[in-house]
Design a protein around this motif. Structure first.
Motif, PDB file in Angstrom:
ATOM      1  N   ALA A  21       0.804  -1.223   0.000  1.00  0.00           N
ATOM      2  CA  ALA A  21       0.000   0.000   0.000  1.00  0.00           C
ATOM      3  C   ALA A  21       0.837   1.272   0.000  1.00  0.00           C
ATOM      4  CB  ALA A  21      -0.910   0.010   1.223  1.00  0.00           C
ATOM      5  N   PHE A  22       2.152   1.162   0.145  1.00  0.00           N
ATOM      6  CA  PHE A  22       2.985   2.348   0.285  1.00  0.00           C
ATOM      7  C   PHE A  22       3.342   3.021  -1.032  1.00  0.00           C
ATOM      8  CE2 PHE A  22       3.535   0.485   4.406  1.00  0.00           C
ATOM      9  CZ  PHE A  22       3.678   1.569   5.238  1.00  0.00           C
ATOM     10  N   ARG A  23       3.475   2.283  -2.081  1.00  0.00           N
ATOM     11  CA  ARG A  23       3.976   2.822  -3.343  1.00  0.00           C
ATOM     12  C   ARG A  23       3.021   3.834  -3.969  1.00  0.00           C
ATOM     13  NH1 ARG A  23       5.441   0.069  -8.997  1.00  0.00           N
ATOM     14  NH2 ARG A  23       6.292   1.961  -9.816  1.00  0.00           N
ATOM     15  N   LYS A  24       3.501   5.044  -4.160  1.00  0.00           N
ATOM     16  CA  LYS A  24       2.770   6.119  -4.840  1.00  0.00           C
ATOM     17  C   LYS A  24       1.378   6.367  -4.256  1.00  0.00           C
ATOM     18  CE  LYS A  24       5.097   5.360  -9.238  1.00  0.00           C
ATOM     19  NZ  LYS A  24       4.944   5.058 -10.646  1.00  0.00           N
ATOM     20  N   SER A  25       1.243   6.250  -2.935  1.00  0.00           N
ATOM     21  CA  SER A  25      -0.080   6.404  -2.342  1.00  0.00           C
ATOM     22  C   SER A  25      -0.153   7.524  -1.311  1.00  0.00           C
ATOM     23  CB  SER A  25      -0.495   5.090  -1.658  1.00  0.00           C
ATOM     24  OG  SER A  25       0.333   4.846  -0.538  1.00  0.00           O
ATOM     25  N   GLY A  26       1.000   8.034  -0.882  1.00  0.00           N
ATOM     26  CA  GLY A  26       1.015   9.014   0.184  1.00  0.00           C
ATOM     27  C   GLY A  26       0.987   8.384   1.565  1.00  0.00           C
ATOM     28  N   LEU A  27       0.922   7.060   1.596  1.00  0.00           N
ATOM     29  CA  LEU A  27       0.820   6.366   2.873  1.00  0.00           C
ATOM     30  C   LEU A  27       2.113   6.437   3.673  1.00  0.00           C
ATOM     31  CD1 LEU A  27      -1.229   4.867   4.556  1.00  0.00           C
ATOM     32  CD2 LEU A  27      -0.483   2.740   3.496  1.00  0.00           C
ATOM     33  N   GLU A  28       3.228   6.679   3.016  1.00  0.00           N
ATOM     34  CA  GLU A  28       4.477   6.853   3.761  1.00  0.00           C
ATOM     35  C   GLU A  28       4.584   8.266   4.318  1.00  0.00           C
ATOM     36  OE1 GLU A  28       9.284   6.332   3.309  1.00  0.00           O
ATOM     37  OE2 GLU A  28       8.050   6.164   1.536  1.00  0.00           O
ATOM     38  N   GLU A  29       4.232   9.252   3.537  1.00  0.00           N
ATOM     39  CA  GLU A  29       4.414  10.639   3.937  1.00  0.00           C
ATOM     40  C   GLU A  29       3.473  11.063   5.057  1.00  0.00           C
ATOM     41  OE1 GLU A  29       3.889   9.571   0.785  1.00  0.00           O
ATOM     42  OE2 GLU A  29       5.846   9.919  -0.141  1.00  0.00           O
ATOM     43  N   LYS A  30       2.212  10.677   4.992  1.00  0.00           N
ATOM     44  CA  LYS A  30       1.226  11.121   5.988  1.00  0.00           C
ATOM     45  C   LYS A  30       1.573  10.690   7.402  1.00  0.00           C
ATOM     46  CE  LYS A  30      -1.841  13.785   4.294  1.00  0.00           C
ATOM     47  NZ  LYS A  30      -1.873  15.165   4.729  1.00  0.00           N
ATOM     48  N   PRO A  31       1.886   9.411   7.637  1.00  0.00           N
ATOM     49  CA  PRO A  31       2.232   9.033   9.010  1.00  0.00           C
ATOM     50  C   PRO A  31       3.452   9.798   9.528  1.00  0.00           C
ATOM     51  CG  PRO A  31       1.856   7.087   7.690  1.00  0.00           C
ATOM     52  CD  PRO A  31       1.829   8.258   6.762  1.00  0.00           C
ATOM     53  N   VAL A  32       4.433  10.026   8.666  1.00  0.00           N
ATOM     54  CA  VAL A  32       5.626  10.769   9.077  1.00  0.00           C
ATOM     55  C   VAL A  32       5.237  12.194   9.452  1.00  0.00           C
ATOM     56  CG1 VAL A  32       7.836  11.701   8.289  1.00  0.00           C
ATOM     57  CG2 VAL A  32       7.229   9.333   7.775  1.00  0.00           C
ATOM     58  N   GLU A  33       4.405  12.835   8.621  1.00  0.00           N
ATOM     59  CA  GLU A  33       3.928  14.192   8.912  1.00  0.00           C
ATOM     60  C   GLU A  33       3.184  14.252  10.237  1.00  0.00           C
ATOM     61  OE1 GLU A  33       1.427  15.477   5.694  1.00  0.00           O
ATOM     62  OE2 GLU A  33       3.043  15.294   4.220  1.00  0.00           O
ATOM     63  N   MET A  34       2.468  13.188  10.554  1.00  0.00           N
ATOM     64  CA  MET A  34       1.663  13.128  11.773  1.00  0.00           C
ATOM     65  C   MET A  34       2.473  12.676  12.989  1.00  0.00           C
ATOM     66  SD  MET A  34      -1.674  11.388   9.978  1.00  0.00           S
ATOM     67  CE  MET A  34      -2.604  11.156  11.478  1.00  0.00           C
ATOM     68  N   GLY A  35       3.745  12.357  12.784  1.00  0.00           N
ATOM     69  CA  GLY A  35       4.587  11.910  13.887  1.00  0.00           C
ATOM     70  C   GLY A  35       4.357  10.465  14.301  1.00  0.00           C
ATOM     71  N   ILE A  36       3.721   9.698  13.448  1.00  0.00           N
ATOM     72  CA  ILE A  36       3.444   8.293  13.752  1.00  0.00           C
ATOM     73  C   ILE A  36       4.724   7.484  13.578  1.00  0.00           C
ATOM     74  CG2 ILE A  36       2.189   6.239  12.958  1.00  0.00           C
ATOM     75  CD1 ILE A  36      -0.123   8.181  12.241  1.00  0.00           C
ATOM     76  N   LYS A  37       5.015   6.644  14.562  1.00  0.00           N
ATOM     77  CA  LYS A  37       6.223   5.826  14.525  1.00  0.00           C
ATOM     78  C   LYS A  37       5.910   4.335  14.554  1.00  0.00           C
ATOM     79  CE  LYS A  37       8.954   9.347  16.924  1.00  0.00           C
ATOM     80  NZ  LYS A  37       9.334  10.076  15.802  1.00  0.00           N
ATOM     81  N   GLU A  38       4.661   3.991  14.831  1.00  0.00           N
ATOM     82  CA  GLU A  38       4.245   2.595  14.919  1.00  0.00           C
ATOM     83  C   GLU A  38       3.034   2.357  14.038  1.00  0.00           C
ATOM     84  OE1 GLU A  38       3.441   2.377  19.106  1.00  0.00           O
ATOM     85  OE2 GLU A  38       5.491   1.755  19.544  1.00  0.00           O
ATOM     86  N   VAL A  39       2.971   1.169  13.434  1.00  0.00           N
ATOM     87  CA  VAL A  39       1.817   0.814  12.611  1.00  0.00           C
ATOM     88  C   VAL A  39       1.343  -0.589  12.972  1.00  0.00           C
ATOM     89  CG1 VAL A  39       2.452   2.294  10.666  1.00  0.00           C
ATOM     90  CG2 VAL A  39       3.226  -0.060  10.701  1.00  0.00           C
ATOM     91  N   ILE A  40       0.065  -0.789  12.824  1.00  0.00           N
ATOM     92  CA  ILE A  40      -0.528  -2.114  12.968  1.00  0.00           C
ATOM     93  C   ILE A  40      -0.981  -2.509  11.567  1.00  0.00           C
ATOM     94  CG2 ILE A  40      -2.373  -3.479  13.993  1.00  0.00           C
ATOM     95  CD1 ILE A  40      -2.448  -1.322  16.235  1.00  0.00           C
ATOM     96  N   VAL A  41      -0.453  -3.626  11.096  1.00  0.00           N
ATOM     97  CA  VAL A  41      -0.771  -4.072   9.744  1.00  0.00           C
ATOM     98  C   VAL A  41      -2.010  -4.958   9.795  1.00  0.00           C
ATOM     99  CG1 VAL A  41       0.066  -5.363   7.758  1.00  0.00           C
ATOM    100  CG2 VAL A  41       1.647  -3.950   9.066  1.00  0.00           C
ATOM    101  N   THR A  42      -2.966  -4.654   8.930  1.00  0.00           N
ATOM    102  CA  THR A  42      -4.166  -5.476   8.826  1.00  0.00           C
ATOM    103  C   THR A  42      -4.441  -5.731   7.346  1.00  0.00           C
ATOM    104  OG1 THR A  42      -5.648  -3.571   8.735  1.00  0.00           O
ATOM    105  CG2 THR A  42      -5.167  -4.484  10.905  1.00  0.00           C
ATOM    106  N   GLY A  43      -5.245  -6.704   7.067  1.00  0.00           N
ATOM    107  CA  GLY A  43      -5.544  -7.039   5.681  1.00  0.00           C
ATOM    108  C   GLY A  43      -6.277  -8.348   5.601  1.00  0.00           C
ATOM    109  N   VAL A  44      -6.132  -9.025   4.470  1.00  0.00           N
ATOM    110  CA  VAL A  44      -6.875 -10.259   4.263  1.00  0.00           C
ATOM    111  C   VAL A  44      -5.958 -11.476   4.270  1.00  0.00           C
ATOM    112  CG1 VAL A  44      -8.413 -11.519   2.716  1.00  0.00           C
ATOM    113  CG2 VAL A  44      -8.689  -9.068   3.008  1.00  0.00           C
ATOM    114  N   MET A  45      -5.009 -11.546   3.375  1.00  0.00           N
ATOM    115  CA  MET A  45      -4.181 -12.744   3.263  1.00  0.00           C
ATOM    116  C   MET A  45      -2.805 -12.529   3.897  1.00  0.00           C
ATOM    117  SD  MET A  45      -5.363 -14.450  -0.291  1.00  0.00           S
ATOM    118  CE  MET A  45      -4.531 -15.958   0.110  1.00  0.00           C
ATOM    119  N   THR A  46      -2.506 -13.336   4.901  1.00  0.00           N
ATOM    120  CA  THR A  46      -1.289 -13.207   5.690  1.00  0.00           C
ATOM    121  C   THR A  46      -0.037 -13.105   4.823  1.00  0.00           C
ATOM    122  OG1 THR A  46      -2.351 -14.653   7.310  1.00  0.00           O
ATOM    123  CG2 THR A  46      -0.016 -14.208   7.626  1.00  0.00           C
ATOM    124  N   ASN A  47       0.104 -13.997   3.860  1.00  0.00           N
ATOM    125  CA  ASN A  47       1.352 -14.098   3.096  1.00  0.00           C
ATOM    126  C   ASN A  47       1.411 -13.180   1.886  1.00  0.00           C
ATOM    127  OD1 ASN A  47      -0.690 -15.837   1.989  1.00  0.00           O
ATOM    128  ND2 ASN A  47       0.863 -16.656   0.640  1.00  0.00           N
TER     129      ASN A  47
END
Length: 105
Positions: A21-47
């Motif tokens: 989800a990070f590539r060309k989506s802004g998902l990397e920049e926004k958390p950094v701008e917000m000071g977020i240092k931790e993420v919880i990964v969720t989704g459908v297929m583990t692998n």
């Protein structure tokens, strides 16, 4: 789809066309701008999506939590192998207590 949770009802939603989800989506920049240092990964297929996003977040310097009991995949061996790989170097493996702690806030 991927979401960055900011406040209840105000998620940042990004569309993705690959497992990550990070590539060309802004998902990397926004958390950094917000000071977020931790993420919880969720989704459908583990692998697939879960593993890709956990790796991408980890190499970008985020502390990653990967909850084992809210994901699955088509094969239990793939699921278990991914959990072992994540625990070895990419993420902290969490269980139901992680989700319970989030709901207590």
């Amino acid at each position: 789809m991927a979401a960055l949770h900011r406040k209840p009802g105000k998620d940042m939603v990004v569309e993705k066309n690959t497992y990550g989800a990070f590539r060309k989506s802004g998902l990397e920049e926004k958390p950094v701008e917000m000071g977020i240092k931790e993420v919880i990964v969720t989704g459908v297929m583990t692998n697939l999506c879960w593993e890709t996003n956990a790796r991408e977040a980890s190499v970008r310097g985020f502390r990653v939590f990967f909850s084992t009991d809210v994901t699955t995949t088509s094969d239990e061996e793939l699921h278990d192998a991914t959990l072992q790989t994540m625990a070895y170097g990419f993420a902290y493996i969490a269980y139901a207590q992680l989700m319970a702690a989030l709901h207590r806030k």
